[in-house]
Design a protein around this motif. Structure first.
Motif, PDB file in Angstrom:
ATOM      1  N   MET A   1     -16.880   8.171  36.576  1.00  0.00           N
ATOM      2  CA  MET A   1     -18.649   8.381  36.435  1.00  0.00           C
ATOM      3  C   MET A   1     -19.229   7.070  36.117  1.00  0.00           C
ATOM      4  O   MET A   1     -18.593   6.497  35.285  1.00  0.00           O
ATOM      5  CB  MET A   1     -18.790   9.451  35.415  1.00  0.00           C
ATOM      6  N   SER A   2     -20.098   6.824  36.979  1.00  0.00           N
ATOM      7  CA  SER A   2     -20.955   5.807  36.400  1.00  0.00           C
ATOM      8  C   SER A   2     -21.756   5.685  35.338  1.00  0.00           C
ATOM      9  O   SER A   2     -22.201   6.693  34.856  1.00  0.00           O
ATOM     10  CB  SER A   2     -21.798   5.457  37.781  1.00  0.00           C
ATOM     11  N   ARG A   3     -22.004   4.571  34.724  1.00  0.00           N
ATOM     12  CA  ARG A   3     -22.998   4.298  33.619  1.00  0.00           C
ATOM     13  C   ARG A   3     -24.360   5.074  34.066  1.00  0.00           C
ATOM     14  O   ARG A   3     -24.814   5.684  32.971  1.00  0.00           O
ATOM     15  CB  ARG A   3     -23.055   3.018  33.158  1.00  0.00           C
ATOM     16  N   ALA A   4     -25.017   4.748  35.036  1.00  0.00           N
ATOM     17  CA  ALA A   4     -26.112   5.485  35.326  1.00  0.00           C
ATOM     18  C   ALA A   4     -26.242   6.962  35.215  1.00  0.00           C
ATOM     19  O   ALA A   4     -26.960   7.627  34.761  1.00  0.00           O
ATOM     20  CB  ALA A   4     -26.659   5.119  36.788  1.00  0.00           C
ATOM     21  N   THR A   5     -25.124   7.335  35.925  1.00  0.00           N
ATOM     22  CA  THR A   5     -24.976   9.073  35.498  1.00  0.00           C
ATOM     23  C   THR A   5     -24.685   9.512  34.425  1.00  0.00           C
ATOM     24  O   THR A   5     -25.435  10.505  33.985  1.00  0.00           O
ATOM     25  CB  THR A   5     -23.753   9.414  36.495  1.00  0.00           C
ATOM     26  N   SER A   6     -24.140   8.925  33.389  1.00  0.00           N
ATOM     27  CA  SER A   6     -23.837   9.390  32.265  1.00  0.00           C
ATOM     28  C   SER A   6     -25.169   8.982  31.218  1.00  0.00           C
ATOM     29  O   SER A   6     -25.379   9.814  30.537  1.00  0.00           O
ATOM     30  CB  SER A   6     -22.449   8.610  31.392  1.00  0.00           C
ATOM     31  N   ALA A   7     -25.766   7.924  31.576  1.00  0.00           N
ATOM     32  CA  ALA A   7     -27.110   7.759  30.889  1.00  0.00           C
ATOM     33  C   ALA A   7     -28.103   8.768  31.354  1.00  0.00           C
ATOM     34  O   ALA A   7     -28.733   9.343  30.617  1.00  0.00           O
ATOM     35  CB  ALA A   7     -27.703   6.228  31.354  1.00  0.00           C
ATOM     36  N   GLY A   8     -28.117   9.251  32.649  1.00  0.00           N
ATOM     37  CA  GLY A   8     -28.989  10.369  33.109  1.00  0.00           C
ATOM     38  C   GLY A   8     -28.544  11.656  32.424  1.00  0.00           C
ATOM     39  O   GLY A   8     -29.359  12.390  31.985  1.00  0.00           O
ATOM     40  N   LEU A   9     -27.094  11.856  32.068  1.00  0.00           N
ATOM     41  CA  LEU A   9     -26.906  13.212  31.038  1.00  0.00           C
ATOM     42  C   LEU A   9     -27.543  12.988  29.597  1.00  0.00           C
ATOM     43  O   LEU A   9     -27.912  14.093  29.098  1.00  0.00           O
ATOM     44  CB  LEU A   9     -25.443  13.270  31.221  1.00  0.00           C
ATOM     45  N   ILE A  10     -27.518  11.720  29.085  1.00  0.00           N
ATOM     46  CA  ILE A  10     -28.281  11.642  28.005  1.00  0.00           C
ATOM     47  C   ILE A  10     -29.829  12.014  28.003  1.00  0.00           C
ATOM     48  O   ILE A  10     -30.177  12.527  27.215  1.00  0.00           O
ATOM     49  CB  ILE A  10     -28.079  10.158  27.248  1.00  0.00           C
ATOM     50  N   ALA A  11     -30.425  11.327  29.179  1.00  0.00           N
ATOM     51  CA  ALA A  11     -31.669  11.607  29.207  1.00  0.00           C
ATOM     52  C   ALA A  11     -32.051  12.944  29.416  1.00  0.00           C
ATOM     53  O   ALA A  11     -32.911  13.641  29.020  1.00  0.00           O
ATOM     54  CB  ALA A  11     -32.126  11.030  30.718  1.00  0.00           C
ATOM     55  N   LEU A  12     -31.160  13.684  30.070  1.00  0.00           N
ATOM     56  CA  LEU A  12     -31.469  15.216  30.615  1.00  0.00           C
ATOM     57  C   LEU A  12     -31.357  16.131  29.070  1.00  0.00           C
ATOM     58  O   LEU A  12     -32.281  16.824  28.881  1.00  0.00           O
ATOM     59  CB  LEU A  12     -30.377  15.602  31.261  1.00  0.00           C
ATOM     60  N   GLY A  13     -30.206  15.649  28.258  1.00  0.00           N
ATOM     61  CA  GLY A  13     -30.251  16.284  26.812  1.00  0.00           C
ATOM     62  C   GLY A  13     -31.311  15.900  26.066  1.00  0.00           C
ATOM     63  O   GLY A  13     -31.909  16.671  25.254  1.00  0.00           O
ATOM     64  N   ALA A  14     -31.912  14.616  26.007  1.00  0.00           N
ATOM     65  CA  ALA A  14     -33.028  14.186  25.136  1.00  0.00           C
ATOM     66  C   ALA A  14     -34.300  14.924  25.609  1.00  0.00           C
ATOM     67  O   ALA A  14     -35.275  15.116  24.873  1.00  0.00           O
ATOM     68  CB  ALA A  14     -33.187  12.639  25.369  1.00  0.00           C
ATOM     69  N   ALA A  15     -34.666  14.917  27.006  1.00  0.00           N
ATOM     70  CA  ALA A  15     -35.696  15.681  27.565  1.00  0.00           C
ATOM     71  C   ALA A  15     -35.818  17.239  27.031  1.00  0.00           C
ATOM     72  O   ALA A  15     -36.872  17.605  26.768  1.00  0.00           O
ATOM     73  CB  ALA A  15     -35.547  15.770  29.065  1.00  0.00           C
ATOM     74  N   ALA A  16     -34.539  17.875  27.241  1.00  0.00           N
ATOM     75  CA  ALA A  16     -34.536  19.398  26.798  1.00  0.00           C
ATOM     76  C   ALA A  16     -34.754  19.247  25.432  1.00  0.00           C
ATOM     77  O   ALA A  16     -35.430  20.245  24.691  1.00  0.00           O
ATOM     78  CB  ALA A  16     -33.027  19.744  27.015  1.00  0.00           C
TER      79      ALA A  16
END
Length: 127
Positions: free
Chosen positions: A1-16
């Motif tokens: 998994m790339s760093r951009a994808t894992s940072a996107g998961l953090i952004a998804l959780g933060a947006a929620a």
């Protein structure tokens, strides 16, 4: 998994987490409407979201800035999860758990060696 994808998961959780905390702050039935703790969680979720977006925009950047953002993300996620515990917000705790999983994947992606491709040109290897 790339760093951009894992940072996107953090952004998804933060947006929620941001949406959950905004709903809790404005809803009269939440029990934490209008409190300073809910307002603090709104601010921390926004900060986590912005830092995660910065990491996903510049995934290949090396140096002190991405490392600092990853460290500050960890502190922000833990602090927001603790505030969610004190506010008795289970959904916000779950959103921060998603952020923590994304953070762990970011750490794994940062430690992975960069793969270099080797091309041959007229019998000579070049990278």
């Amino acid at each position: 998994m790339s760093r951009a994808t894992s940072a996107g998961l953090i952004a998804l959780g933060a947006a929620a987490g941001l949406i959950i905390s905004l709903m809790a702050y404005t809803s009269r039935s939440s029990g934490i409407d209008g409190t300073g703790g809910a307002l603090l969680v709104i601010a921390s979720s926004t900060a986590i979201l912005l830092a995660a977006l910065a990491l996903s925009i510049w995934p290949a950047k090396r140096g002190w800035l991405p490392g600092t953002l990853v460290f500050l993300l960890f502190l922000g996620i833990l602090g927001t999860a603790f505030a969610a515990y004190l506010l008795d917000s289970t959904w916000l705790q779950l959103a921060m758990a998603v952020c923590l999983i994304g953070w762990l994947l970011t750490i794994i992606a940062r430690r992975a060696p960069v793969a270099r491709s080797t091309h041959t040109v007229k019998g000579k290897a070049s990278s």
